[in-house]
Design a protein around this motif. Sequence first.
Motif, PDB file in Angstrom:
ATOM      1  N   TYR A   1       4.868  19.756   0.101  1.00 15.01           N
ATOM      2  CA  TYR A   1       4.159  18.936   1.078  1.00 15.01           C
ATOM      3  C   TYR A   1       3.874  17.548   0.519  1.00 15.01           C
ATOM      4  CZ  TYR A   1       3.403  22.740   4.399  1.00 15.01           C
ATOM      5  OH  TYR A   1       3.592  23.735   5.327  1.00 15.01           O
ATOM      6  N   SER A   2       3.607  17.452  -0.785  1.00 18.14           N
ATOM      7  CA  SER A   2       3.414  16.146  -1.414  1.00 18.14           C
ATOM      8  C   SER A   2       4.686  15.319  -1.329  1.00 18.14           C
ATOM      9  CB  SER A   2       3.000  16.316  -2.880  1.00 18.14           C
ATOM     10  OG  SER A   2       1.770  16.996  -2.990  1.00 18.14           O
ATOM     11  N   ARG A   3       5.818  15.969  -1.572  1.00 17.97           N
ATOM     12  CA  ARG A   3       7.105  15.281  -1.446  1.00 17.97           C
ATOM     13  C   ARG A   3       7.337  14.856  -0.006  1.00 17.97           C
ATOM     14  NH1 ARG A   3      11.380  19.250  -4.037  1.00 17.97           N
ATOM     15  NH2 ARG A   3      12.803  17.596  -3.312  1.00 17.97           N
ATOM     16  N   GLY A   4       6.838  15.673   0.939  1.00 17.21           N
ATOM     17  CA  GLY A   4       6.963  15.318   2.344  1.00 17.21           C
ATOM     18  C   GLY A   4       6.209  14.044   2.669  1.00 17.21           C
ATOM     19  N   ILE A   5       5.024  13.879   2.095  1.00 16.55           N
ATOM     20  CA  ILE A   5       4.253  12.655   2.321  1.00 16.55           C
ATOM     21  C   ILE A   5       4.994  11.448   1.758  1.00 16.55           C
ATOM     22  CG2 ILE A   5       2.096  11.453   1.815  1.00 16.55           C
ATOM     23  CD1 ILE A   5       0.721  14.182   1.713  1.00 16.55           C
ATOM     24  N   VAL A   6       5.566  11.617   0.558  1.00 17.96           N
ATOM     25  CA  VAL A   6       6.340  10.523  -0.048  1.00 17.96           C
ATOM     26  C   VAL A   6       7.503  10.134   0.852  1.00 17.96           C
ATOM     27  CG1 VAL A   6       7.798   9.873  -1.995  1.00 17.96           C
ATOM     28  CG2 VAL A   6       5.678  11.145  -2.392  1.00 17.96           C
ATOM     29  N   ALA A   7       8.187  11.132   1.412  1.00 15.42           N
ATOM     30  CA  ALA A   7       9.312  10.854   2.308  1.00 15.42           C
ATOM     31  C   ALA A   7       8.852  10.130   3.571  1.00 15.42           C
ATOM     32  CB  ALA A   7      10.020  12.159   2.674  1.00 15.42           C
ATOM     33  N   LEU A   8       7.708  10.527   4.100  1.00 17.22           N
ATOM     34  CA  LEU A   8       7.173   9.863   5.290  1.00 17.22           C
ATOM     35  C   LEU A   8       6.810   8.415   5.001  1.00 17.22           C
ATOM     36  CD1 LEU A   8       4.915  12.755   6.645  1.00 17.22           C
ATOM     37  CD2 LEU A   8       6.882  11.760   7.827  1.00 17.22           C
ATOM     38  N   LEU A   9       6.321   8.157   3.799  1.00  9.70           N
ATOM     39  CA  LEU A   9       5.976   6.786   3.431  1.00  9.70           C
ATOM     40  C   LEU A   9       7.208   5.900   3.310  1.00  9.70           C
ATOM     41  CD1 LEU A   9       3.237   7.554   0.759  1.00  9.70           C
ATOM     42  CD2 LEU A   9       2.870   6.399   2.941  1.00  9.70           C
ATOM     43  N   ASP A  10       8.360   6.521   3.088  1.00  6.61           N
ATOM     44  CA  ASP A  10       9.612   5.757   2.985  1.00  6.61           C
ATOM     45  C   ASP A  10      10.136   5.322   4.351  1.00  6.61           C
ATOM     46  OD1 ASP A  10      10.198   5.344   0.342  1.00  6.61           O
ATOM     47  OD2 ASP A  10      11.111   7.318   0.064  1.00  6.61           O
TER      48      ASP A  10
ATOM     49  N   ARG B   1       3.334   5.907  -5.665  1.00  3.01           N
ATOM     50  CA  ARG B   1       3.212   6.001  -7.124  1.00  3.01           C
ATOM     51  C   ARG B   1       2.045   6.915  -7.520  1.00  3.01           C
ATOM     52  NH1 ARG B   1       4.370  -0.272  -9.120  1.00  3.01           N
ATOM     53  NH2 ARG B   1       6.634  -0.227  -8.714  1.00  3.01           N
ATOM     54  N   ILE B   2       0.948   6.816  -6.794  1.00  2.62           N
ATOM     55  CA  ILE B   2      -0.189   7.690  -7.076  1.00  2.62           C
ATOM     56  C   ILE B   2       0.189   9.147  -6.854  1.00  2.62           C
ATOM     57  CG2 ILE B   2      -2.499   8.374  -6.293  1.00  2.62           C
ATOM     58  CD1 ILE B   2      -3.031   5.409  -5.707  1.00  2.62           C
ATOM     59  N   LEU B   3       0.898   9.408  -5.752  1.00  2.21           N
ATOM     60  CA  LEU B   3       1.316  10.777  -5.457  1.00  2.21           C
ATOM     61  C   LEU B   3       2.253  11.325  -6.532  1.00  2.21           C
ATOM     62  CD1 LEU B   3       1.900  10.665  -1.591  1.00  2.21           C
ATOM     63  CD2 LEU B   3       0.257  12.097  -2.808  1.00  2.21           C
ATOM     64  N   GLU B   4       3.187  10.491  -6.980  1.00  4.20           N
ATOM     65  CA  GLU B   4       4.121  10.941  -8.012  1.00  4.20           C
ATOM     66  C   GLU B   4       3.384  11.232  -9.315  1.00  4.20           C
ATOM     67  OE1 GLU B   4       6.975  11.901  -7.605  1.00  4.20           O
ATOM     68  OE2 GLU B   4       7.694  10.977  -5.759  1.00  4.20           O
ATOM     69  N   GLN B   5       2.413  10.392  -9.657  1.00  6.03           N
ATOM     70  CA  GLN B   5       1.626  10.638 -10.863  1.00  6.03           C
ATOM     71  C   GLN B   5       0.827  11.926 -10.736  1.00  6.03           C
ATOM     72  OE1 GLN B   5      -0.729   7.079 -11.304  1.00  6.03           O
ATOM     73  NE2 GLN B   5       0.974   5.855 -12.073  1.00  6.03           N
TER      74      GLN B   5
ATOM     75  N   PRO C   1       2.234  13.882  11.174  1.00  3.69           N
ATOM     76  CA  PRO C   1       2.910  14.685  10.150  1.00  3.69           C
ATOM     77  C   PRO C   1       2.302  14.496   8.756  1.00  3.69           C
ATOM     78  CG  PRO C   1       4.524  13.673  11.589  1.00  3.69           C
ATOM     79  CD  PRO C   1       3.203  13.062  11.938  1.00  3.69           C
ATOM     80  N   ALA C   2       1.919  13.255   8.437  1.00  2.00           N
ATOM     81  CA  ALA C   2       1.324  13.007   7.126  1.00  2.00           C
ATOM     82  C   ALA C   2      -0.009  13.728   6.982  1.00  2.00           C
ATOM     83  CB  ALA C   2       1.129  11.508   6.912  1.00  2.00           C
ATOM     84  N   MET C   3      -0.828  13.688   8.032  1.00  2.00           N
ATOM     85  CA  MET C   3      -2.126  14.347   7.973  1.00  2.00           C
ATOM     86  C   MET C   3      -1.976  15.864   7.946  1.00  2.00           C
ATOM     87  SD  MET C   3      -4.357  11.855  10.486  1.00  2.00           S
ATOM     88  CE  MET C   3      -5.967  12.415   9.949  1.00  2.00           C
ATOM     89  N   ASN C   4      -0.958  16.378   8.624  1.00  2.00           N
ATOM     90  CA  ASN C   4      -0.703  17.821   8.559  1.00  2.00           C
ATOM     91  C   ASN C   4      -0.299  18.238   7.148  1.00  2.00           C
ATOM     92  OD1 ASN C   4      -1.331  18.423  11.210  1.00  2.00           O
ATOM     93  ND2 ASN C   4       0.753  18.163  11.956  1.00  2.00           N
TER      94      ASN C   4
ATOM     95  N   LEU D   1       0.815  -1.211   0.000  1.00  2.00           N
ATOM     96  CA  LEU D   1       0.000   0.000   0.000  1.00  2.00           C
ATOM     97  C   LEU D   1       0.850   1.263   0.000  1.00  2.00           C
ATOM     98  CD1 LEU D   1      -2.931  -0.963   2.399  1.00  2.00           C
ATOM     99  CD2 LEU D   1      -2.906  -0.916  -0.097  1.00  2.00           C
ATOM    100  N   ARG D   2       1.960   1.232   0.713  1.00  2.00           N
ATOM    101  CA  ARG D   2       2.817   2.419   0.753  1.00  2.00           C
ATOM    102  C   ARG D   2       3.386   2.718  -0.634  1.00  2.00           C
ATOM    103  NH1 ARG D   2       6.332   2.841   6.311  1.00  2.00           N
ATOM    104  NH2 ARG D   2       4.655   2.409   7.784  1.00  2.00           N
ATOM    105  N   LEU D   3       3.837   1.671  -1.301  1.00  2.00           N
ATOM    106  CA  LEU D   3       4.383   1.854  -2.648  1.00  2.00           C
ATOM    107  C   LEU D   3       3.299   2.339  -3.600  1.00  2.00           C
ATOM    108  CD1 LEU D   3       6.746   1.588  -4.613  1.00  2.00           C
ATOM    109  CD2 LEU D   3       6.108  -0.816  -4.939  1.00  2.00           C
ATOM    110  N   LEU D   4       2.097   1.798  -3.451  1.00  2.00           N
ATOM    111  CA  LEU D   4       0.981   2.208  -4.295  1.00  2.00           C
ATOM    112  C   LEU D   4       0.668   3.692  -4.100  1.00  2.00           C
ATOM    113  CD1 LEU D   4      -1.328   1.531  -6.237  1.00  2.00           C
ATOM    114  CD2 LEU D   4      -2.701   0.859  -4.241  1.00  2.00           C
TER     115      LEU D   4
END
Length: 229
Positions: A80-89, A14-18, A97-100, A8-11
């Motif tokens: 902030y989108s990049r921040g979510i991707v980093a948190l997922l890593d 990928r959605i965020l990057e798209q 932090p993700a919800m913020n 799910l994290r990878l999914l």
Amino acid sequence: MSVQAPDLRLLVQRILEQQRATVATAATQALDILASPPAGSPASRDQEWARQHEHPDTVVAAFAESVGTVASLLAAADEYSRGIVALLDDDQMLDLPAMNCVRAIHDASLRMCSLADPGIAAEARLARCAADFLATVQGGIPLLRIFNDLLGNRGDLQKALRGRDGAVEHFVGIGLEVKLNGKGDAINVRCGNNLANVNVKSTDLSLKYTPLVHYAWGLTRGPHTQALG
């Protein structure tokens, strides 16, 4: 034959990057259109109205300032989108932090919708542009007042107050009405029959511009408020 559950994290990554790529392409096109709007478009009508205004240069500058604000908000939302991707890593998913980050993206999107709404009249857009500019100019004054009390007069508060007062005088000089509170801070801006609040109510904007995902506003607000409270 067993079916492996998706990562799910990878999914989500990928959605965020798209989505980031899609938004970047759309944003570039939109900003290009705003810079050189096609005939008959809302931006073209705004520019034509501005050219016929008694103070055309100032009105055009106010519209241009709002375009710069939208560009800055797009950049902030992307970060902030990049921040979510980093948190997922991360090995441990940090929910708050993700919800913020989600809330910050939502908030930036609402401000952009308000400033760039194609369905409003030029007068309403000018009022919103002026109100948004005043919100930026006077936004740090409350904190500077606190610092001034704690650290003494260092000139920063007086500089900010002069900037705010100058901006108010500037907008009043082109025919806008600016309502002030007892401290001299702008409350709202009126252009004709169009009123714009300096401190925008994001909940109202969410209901207007993102009604199908308004639930997300409440979901991200609740944990954020509880954590800080």
